[in-house]
Write a protein that holds these residues in place. Structure first.
Motif, PDB file in Angstrom:
ATOM      1  N   ALA C  23     -29.511 -24.056  57.136  1.00  0.00           N
ATOM      2  CA  ALA C  23     -29.948 -22.966  55.220  1.00  0.00           C
ATOM      3  C   ALA C  23     -28.659 -22.287  55.793  1.00  0.00           C
ATOM      4  CB  ALA C  23     -31.248 -22.323  55.155  1.00  0.00           C
ATOM      5  N   PHE C  24     -29.299 -21.246  56.710  1.00  0.00           N
ATOM      6  CA  PHE C  24     -27.658 -20.211  57.075  1.00  0.00           C
ATOM      7  C   PHE C  24     -26.542 -21.188  57.522  1.00  0.00           C
ATOM      8  CE2 PHE C  24     -25.302 -17.956  60.500  1.00  0.00           C
ATOM      9  CZ  PHE C  24     -25.562 -16.930  60.028  1.00  0.00           C
ATOM     10  N   ASP C  25     -26.194 -22.311  57.512  1.00  0.00           N
ATOM     11  CA  ASP C  25     -24.454 -23.333  57.242  1.00  0.00           C
ATOM     12  C   ASP C  25     -24.342 -23.443  56.215  1.00  0.00           C
ATOM     13  OD1 ASP C  25     -22.511 -23.764  59.194  1.00  0.00           O
ATOM     14  OD2 ASP C  25     -23.625 -25.925  59.019  1.00  0.00           O
ATOM     15  N   ASN C  26     -25.272 -24.128  55.580  1.00  0.00           N
ATOM     16  CA  ASN C  26     -24.876 -24.509  54.205  1.00  0.00           C
ATOM     17  C   ASN C  26     -24.765 -22.734  53.687  1.00  0.00           C
ATOM     18  OD1 ASN C  26     -25.555 -26.527  54.842  1.00  0.00           O
ATOM     19  ND2 ASN C  26     -27.614 -27.039  54.063  1.00  0.00           N
ATOM     20  N   ALA C  27     -25.532 -21.575  53.526  1.00  0.00           N
ATOM     21  CA  ALA C  27     -24.630 -20.362  52.362  1.00  0.00           C
ATOM     22  C   ALA C  27     -23.701 -19.947  53.712  1.00  0.00           C
ATOM     23  CB  ALA C  27     -26.210 -19.516  52.857  1.00  0.00           C
ATOM     24  N   LEU C  28     -22.934 -19.759  54.313  1.00  0.00           N
ATOM     25  CA  LEU C  28     -22.379 -19.654  55.274  1.00  0.00           C
ATOM     26  C   LEU C  28     -20.422 -20.585  54.226  1.00  0.00           C
ATOM     27  CD1 LEU C  28     -22.810 -19.662  59.054  1.00  0.00           C
ATOM     28  CD2 LEU C  28     -21.815 -17.567  57.601  1.00  0.00           C
ATOM     29  N   LEU C  29     -21.137 -22.023  54.228  1.00  0.00           N
ATOM     30  CA  LEU C  29     -20.068 -22.928  53.773  1.00  0.00           C
ATOM     31  C   LEU C  29     -20.267 -21.959  52.260  1.00  0.00           C
ATOM     32  CD1 LEU C  29     -21.114 -25.938  54.959  1.00  0.00           C
ATOM     33  CD2 LEU C  29     -18.883 -25.025  55.523  1.00  0.00           C
ATOM     34  N   TYR C  67     -22.465  -8.729  58.962  1.00  0.00           N
ATOM     35  CA  TYR C  67     -22.538  -9.993  57.499  1.00  0.00           C
ATOM     36  C   TYR C  67     -24.976  -9.309  57.958  1.00  0.00           C
ATOM     37  CZ  TYR C  67     -23.824 -12.808  61.729  1.00  0.00           C
ATOM     38  OH  TYR C  67     -24.315 -13.518  62.800  1.00  0.00           O
ATOM     39  N   GLY C  68     -25.301  -9.722  56.959  1.00  0.00           N
ATOM     40  CA  GLY C  68     -26.742  -9.238  55.925  1.00  0.00           C
ATOM     41  C   GLY C  68     -26.839 -11.043  55.934  1.00  0.00           C
ATOM     42  N   TYR C  69     -28.325 -11.016  56.312  1.00  0.00           N
ATOM     43  CA  TYR C  69     -29.078 -12.325  55.453  1.00  0.00           C
ATOM     44  C   TYR C  69     -30.245 -12.423  55.568  1.00  0.00           C
ATOM     45  CZ  TYR C  69     -29.457 -13.934  60.290  1.00  0.00           C
ATOM     46  OH  TYR C  69     -30.258 -14.150  61.669  1.00  0.00           O
ATOM     47  N   ILE C  70     -30.847 -13.448  54.821  1.00  0.00           N
ATOM     48  CA  ILE C  70     -32.302 -13.594  55.422  1.00  0.00           C
ATOM     49  C   ILE C  70     -32.821 -15.212  54.575  1.00  0.00           C
ATOM     50  CG2 ILE C  70     -32.260 -12.477  52.188  1.00  0.00           C
ATOM     51  CD1 ILE C  70     -35.026 -11.976  53.085  1.00  0.00           C
ATOM     52  N   ILE C  71     -32.881 -15.620  55.934  1.00  0.00           N
ATOM     53  CA  ILE C  71     -34.179 -16.561  55.640  1.00  0.00           C
ATOM     54  C   ILE C  71     -35.612 -17.591  54.858  1.00  0.00           C
ATOM     55  CG2 ILE C  71     -34.547 -19.146  56.855  1.00  0.00           C
ATOM     56  CD1 ILE C  71     -31.904 -18.203  58.324  1.00  0.00           C
ATOM     57  N   SER C  72     -35.850 -18.118  54.575  1.00  0.00           N
ATOM     58  CA  SER C  72     -37.504 -17.813  53.705  1.00  0.00           C
ATOM     59  C   SER C  72     -37.371 -19.183  54.019  1.00  0.00           C
ATOM     60  CB  SER C  72     -37.856 -17.354  52.557  1.00  0.00           C
ATOM     61  OG  SER C  72     -38.819 -17.505  51.944  1.00  0.00           O
ATOM     62  N   ASP C  73     -38.776 -19.828  54.284  1.00  0.00           N
ATOM     63  CA  ASP C  73     -39.623 -20.879  53.668  1.00  0.00           C
ATOM     64  C   ASP C  73     -41.222 -20.442  52.921  1.00  0.00           C
ATOM     65  OD1 ASP C  73     -41.203 -19.916  55.956  1.00  0.00           O
ATOM     66  OD2 ASP C  73     -40.973 -21.224  57.110  1.00  0.00           O
ATOM     67  N   VAL C  74     -40.672 -19.647  51.908  1.00  0.00           N
ATOM     68  CA  VAL C  74     -41.809 -19.164  50.918  1.00  0.00           C
ATOM     69  C   VAL C  74     -41.025 -20.310  49.436  1.00  0.00           C
ATOM     70  CG1 VAL C  74     -43.075 -17.781  50.033  1.00  0.00           C
ATOM     71  CG2 VAL C  74     -42.607 -17.350  52.116  1.00  0.00           C
ATOM     72  N   ILE C 141     -36.788 -24.214  52.224  1.00  0.00           N
ATOM     73  CA  ILE C 141     -36.028 -23.418  53.452  1.00  0.00           C
ATOM     74  C   ILE C 141     -34.661 -23.054  52.346  1.00  0.00           C
ATOM     75  CG2 ILE C 141     -35.707 -22.899  55.320  1.00  0.00           C
ATOM     76  CD1 ILE C 141     -37.080 -25.075  56.638  1.00  0.00           C
ATOM     77  N   GLY C 142     -34.308 -21.200  52.189  1.00  0.00           N
ATOM     78  CA  GLY C 142     -33.228 -21.005  51.558  1.00  0.00           C
ATOM     79  C   GLY C 142     -32.946 -19.465  52.060  1.00  0.00           C
ATOM     80  N   CYS C 143     -31.637 -19.332  52.181  1.00  0.00           N
ATOM     81  CA  CYS C 143     -31.173 -18.361  53.370  1.00  0.00           C
ATOM     82  C   CYS C 143     -30.005 -17.965  52.410  1.00  0.00           C
ATOM     83  CB  CYS C 143     -29.709 -18.639  54.026  1.00  0.00           C
ATOM     84  SG  CYS C 143     -29.280 -17.938  54.458  1.00  0.00           S
ATOM     85  N   ALA C 144     -30.143 -16.526  52.030  1.00  0.00           N
ATOM     86  CA  ALA C 144     -29.021 -15.442  51.766  1.00  0.00           C
ATOM     87  C   ALA C 144     -28.078 -14.653  52.162  1.00  0.00           C
ATOM     88  CB  ALA C 144     -29.332 -14.689  50.445  1.00  0.00           C
ATOM     89  N   LEU C 145     -26.747 -14.791  52.198  1.00  0.00           N
ATOM     90  CA  LEU C 145     -25.950 -13.950  53.384  1.00  0.00           C
ATOM     91  C   LEU C 145     -25.132 -13.550  52.808  1.00  0.00           C
ATOM     92  CD1 LEU C 145     -23.201 -15.290  54.447  1.00  0.00           C
ATOM     93  CD2 LEU C 145     -24.484 -16.985  55.291  1.00  0.00           C
ATOM     94  N   ALA C 146     -24.594 -12.338  53.277  1.00  0.00           N
ATOM     95  CA  ALA C 146     -23.410 -11.815  51.955  1.00  0.00           C
ATOM     96  C   ALA C 146     -22.746 -10.743  53.282  1.00  0.00           C
ATOM     97  CB  ALA C 146     -23.710 -10.408  51.838  1.00  0.00           C
ATOM     98  N   ALA C 147     -21.248 -11.282  53.755  1.00  0.00           N
ATOM     99  CA  ALA C 147     -20.788 -10.721  54.882  1.00  0.00           C
ATOM    100  C   ALA C 147     -18.999 -10.501  55.030  1.00  0.00           C
ATOM    101  CB  ALA C 147     -20.432 -12.192  55.287  1.00  0.00           C
TER     102      ALA C 147
END
Lengths: 152, 152, 152
Positions: C23-29, C67-74, C141-147
């Protein structure tokens, strides 16, 4: 390759902030490393590195740094962070970081134990240490941190 | 710019320690990367990078490294960490890290699934993998870690 | 020393993945930084750095990045990440990161408050900001990130 650092110092600081990252930022500023780009490293003092406590590093520089920190939002809690450099006789040294809900003296004692174990595991003699620690009694959101910046 | 790495290897190790950071340090030593300054990276194998399993890197060097680890203080718990490099035909590769309360075989299987997804997302063909994993049955405080150091 | 970056851009992305790291990798992409080796930094914009939103960086490059990110499986949870660069008149800037269970607008507002505090603490005037944010409604399972990648 990336150039191996040639200088180091130790520092520590603590602060309140309106949110966790600003508390961290403010603690970095108290430790006089708040205007740098710290790049976190695991934690060896390269051979021949020189202790330069009054080094001035330009703002925004990429600074390899071993550091530990703790952030708390529990009012009244005592938090502390410490770092320590363990020196060998004639080769590299080892850096350890610790943070916890304790006093600065307890954090420094933890570092001493950690350095002793790190040198025992390596079969090296620990010839001396340099330790920095900071503690903080949390008002709303607080951070204590300690760092060993490596530089050139 | 920072020079792009030209070599890599994979490694893994696990160990007990008297506290979490020493367990981590001891696991790094088991993996033969304990005397380096690892700088953690997200996790691409640059194009043209060469596999050099017997590389010797001077102590204290700044080593860009993708790694995963787990530390546990639950006696009897089985912990494991794995890393994997996925290779493409003619361009960069992708590195994945995993750690969890599982065996080294399960961690390695997780890595395979992660590499497959990473290549599918990129629309690239996965031509091969190189995986390293380590597991550890915790006595008091233990760490398992796996790493892909990148070097020059 | 490590060369101080001369360029920057801001980006954000979010994605699902079959596991947290993918999820982190996909958000980076999604943020167009998935094929780089990000090296995390604390978070100063060096003086004189230029904004280059369309920069192309070769795959596998070592890229200093705040960078900052959050991963959640809720499932159903709304997550967001934001970064912001605060500019001074004539010297370095400050970068802040935020992530939480909130909307992208709330994350961006948090960043504004953080930048204001960072400049107040330094006794510097905040002349402008550049903010990037992304939000994501978690399916599995999702991720949001900003960099804020820094480059040369």
């Amino acid at each position: 390759m990336l150039p191996t650092p040639k200088k180091f110092f130790v520092t520590a600081g603590s602060s309140e902030g309106k949110n966790p990252l600003n508390a961290f930022d403010n603690a970095l500023l108290k430790g006089k490393i708040g205007n740098l780009n710290l790049m976190r490293v695991t934690s060896i003092l390269p051979p021949g590195v020189e202790y330069c406590p009054d080094m001035e590093i330009p703002p925004g520089s990429l600074v390899p740094t071993a550091y530990g920190y703790i952030i708390s939002d529990v009012p009244g809690e005592l938090i502390a962070a410490a770092v320590g450099v363990g020196f060998s006789n004639d080769t590299f040294g080892v850096i350890m970081e610790y943070s916890g809900k304790c006093s600065e003296g307890e954090a420094a004692k933890a570092i001493e134990r950690m350095l002793i174990e790190a040198f025992e595991t390596r079969g090296m003699e620990l010839k001396g240490t340099k330790i920095a620690a900071a503690e903080h009694r949390v008002e709303n959101i607080g951070c204590a941190l300690a760092a060993v910046p490596l530089w050139y």
